[in-house]
Design an enzyme around this catalytic site. Structure first.
Site: not given
Ligand SMILES: *Cc1c(COP(=O)(O)O)cnc(C)c1O
Length: 352
Positions: A34, A249
Site C-alpha cells: 500500500k 531560516y
C-alpha cells in the site's frame, strides 16, 4: 542534474522477502505494498517481490495496476470496498475484500461472482473490525449471501512491536476463531518477526520488506534486513561560520565555535522531514555527522567541521545504506514508515 536521488534496491527487497519467508515458517506471505509500496513504487516493488504469495493494497487503482502488470496472485484489499460501486471491480479483477463492518456485508451481495473474503475482527485495537462476540452472526450472514468462497478470519495487532506484545489480543481472537476451522491472518511485520504463534495461514508483512525494523530495541541490521531505499544527494555549497553567527531560516542554529557547514541539495519538498532537529544523523563521504539548523524546502545543512575532505560534490546519504532510516526517524520524532511514504515525486529514482 540535481543530485537528489532515491536508489531502490531490487536485491534488498527480494532478500527481505526471503527473510520474511524464513520467519513466517509455513505461513503464506501477503506482501503489503500500500501507499505506493511505502514510497518505493508500487509496480517496482511488486516486481521485486514477485515471489510473494499475494499482495495487499488499499485502493482499486492499485489493484488495477497490479493486474495490468499480469499479476494473477491474490490481492487483498486492506479496508475492503469504500462504496457499493466498487463491487463490480472486485468481481472483474478477482480481488479479496477485507470486510470489517456491517454495511460492507450488504455490498457483498452486489458482487457478480462469489469472492474469497477476509473477515476482520476487532481484538482490541478498536480501529476496524466486527466485535469478536459477533463472529458466529457475521459468518452466518456471509454464508446466507452465498457470495463468499473461501473465508479467512483476520485481526490486526496494536502492540506487536512493543513490550505488550500480541498475547492479549491473540488469545481473545484465537479462542473465538479456532472453533470455525477457517484460515487465519493476523501478523504484521512485528508479529511475523517476533510472535510465531500468530502466523496462521497468511502473514502480512509491510515495513520489514523495505528493510526497516518495526522494533525500537532491535535494529534492522540485527534482524538481517537490508535497506531497500537509499535517499542520497550531494553538497552543493560549503560555508564557514564564526562563533556567534547563525544558520538558515530563523537562525535557529547559532555557532559557538568556528563551524564548517555543507549545504545539501535535499529538503522537505523532497520528503526529508522539516521537523528533523539539529543533530539528526546524516552520512557525508561515508562519515557520520548531523544536520544543523532548520531544514528548508530544497536544502539542509550538515556539520562537516570534522570531515576535512568534504567539499562541493561530496556524497551525502540522508537514509538507507550506511544510515538506517530508523535512526533518522527516531531523531525526527517519527517512524520510518512516515519518512519512506513521504518520498516526494520530484525525487529521481534509480532502480538497481
Ligand atoms: C499496513 C498493514 C500491515 C503491514 O504492517 P507493517 O507494520 O508495515 O508490517 C498489515 N496489516 C494491515 C491490516 C495493514 O493495514
Amino acid at each position: 542534474m540535481r543530485p537528489t536521488l532515491a536508489r531502490i534496491s531490487f536485491a534488498a527487497l527480494a532478500h527481505n522477502l526471503e527473510l520474511a519467508r524464513q520467519y513466517a515458517g509455513g505461513a503464506k506471505i501477503l506482501s503489503v505494498i500500500k501507499a505506493n509500496a511505502y514510497g518505493h513504487g508500487l509496480n517496482r516493488a511488486a516486481k521485486a517481490l514477485q515471489a510473494s504469495d499475494g499482495f495487499a493494497v488499499l485502493n482499486i487503482e492499485e489493484a488495477v495496476k497490479l493486474r495490468q502488470m499480469g499479476i494473477e496472485k491474490p490481492i487483498l484489499m486492506l479496508e475492503g470496498p469504500f462504496d457499493a460501486d466498487e463491487m463490480s471491480a472486485y468481481s472483474e479483477l478477482n480481488l479479496i475484500p477485507v470486510l470489517h463492518a456491517e454495511h460492507q456485508l450488504e455490498w457483498l451481495k452486489l458482487s457478480g461472482e462469489p469472492l474469497d473474503v477476509f473477515l476482520k475482527f476487532n481484538s482490541g485495537m478498536n480501529r476496524l473490525g466486527f466485535p469478536l462476540s459477533e463472529m458466529e452472526v457475521v459468518l452466518a450472514k456471509v454464508h446466507a449471501h452465498a457470495q463468499a468462497e473461501q473465508i479467512t478470519l483476520m485481526t490486526h495487532f496494536a502492540t506487536a512491536d512493543e513490550d505488550m506484545g500480541t498475547d492479549w489480543q491473540w488469545h481473545r481472537f484465537i479462542e473465538k476463531a479456532q472453533s470455525f476451522n477457517l484460515p487465519i491472518s493476523a501478523a504484521n511485520s512485528a508479529a511475523t518477526l517476533r510472535h510465531q504463534e500468530t502466523h496462521g495461514n497468511w502473514v502480512r508483512p509491510g515495513i520489514m520488506l523495505y528493510g526497516s525494523s518495526p522494533f525500537a530495541d532491535v535494529s534492522a541490521a540485527e534482524l538481517g534486513l537490508k535497506p531497500a531505499m537509499t535517499l542520497q544527494s550531494e553538497i552543493i555549497s560549503v560555508q564557514a561560520i564564526k562563533p556567534g553567527e547563525g544558520l538558515g531560516y530563523g537562525l535557529t542554529y547559532m555557532a559557538d565555535e568556528s563551524t564548517r557547514i555543507g549545504i545539501v541539495a535535499c529538503g522537505y519538498a523532497d520528503g526529508y522531514p522539516r521537523h528533523a532537529p539539529t543533530g539528526t544523523p546524516v552520512l557525508v563521504s561515508g562519515h557520520r555527522t548531523h544536520t544543523l539548523g532548520r531544514v528548508s524546502m530544497d536544502m539542509l545543512a550538515v556539520d562537516i567541521s570534522n570531515i576535512p575532505e568534504a567539499s562541493v560534490g561530496s556524497h551525502v546519504v540522508l537514509w538507507g545504506e550506511g544510515m538506517p532510516v530508523d535512526e533518522v526517524a527516531r531523531a525526527a520524532g517519527t517512524v520510518s514508515y512516515e519518512l519512506l511514504c513521504a518520498l516526494a515525486p520530484r525525487v529521481a529514482v534509480k532502480e538497481e
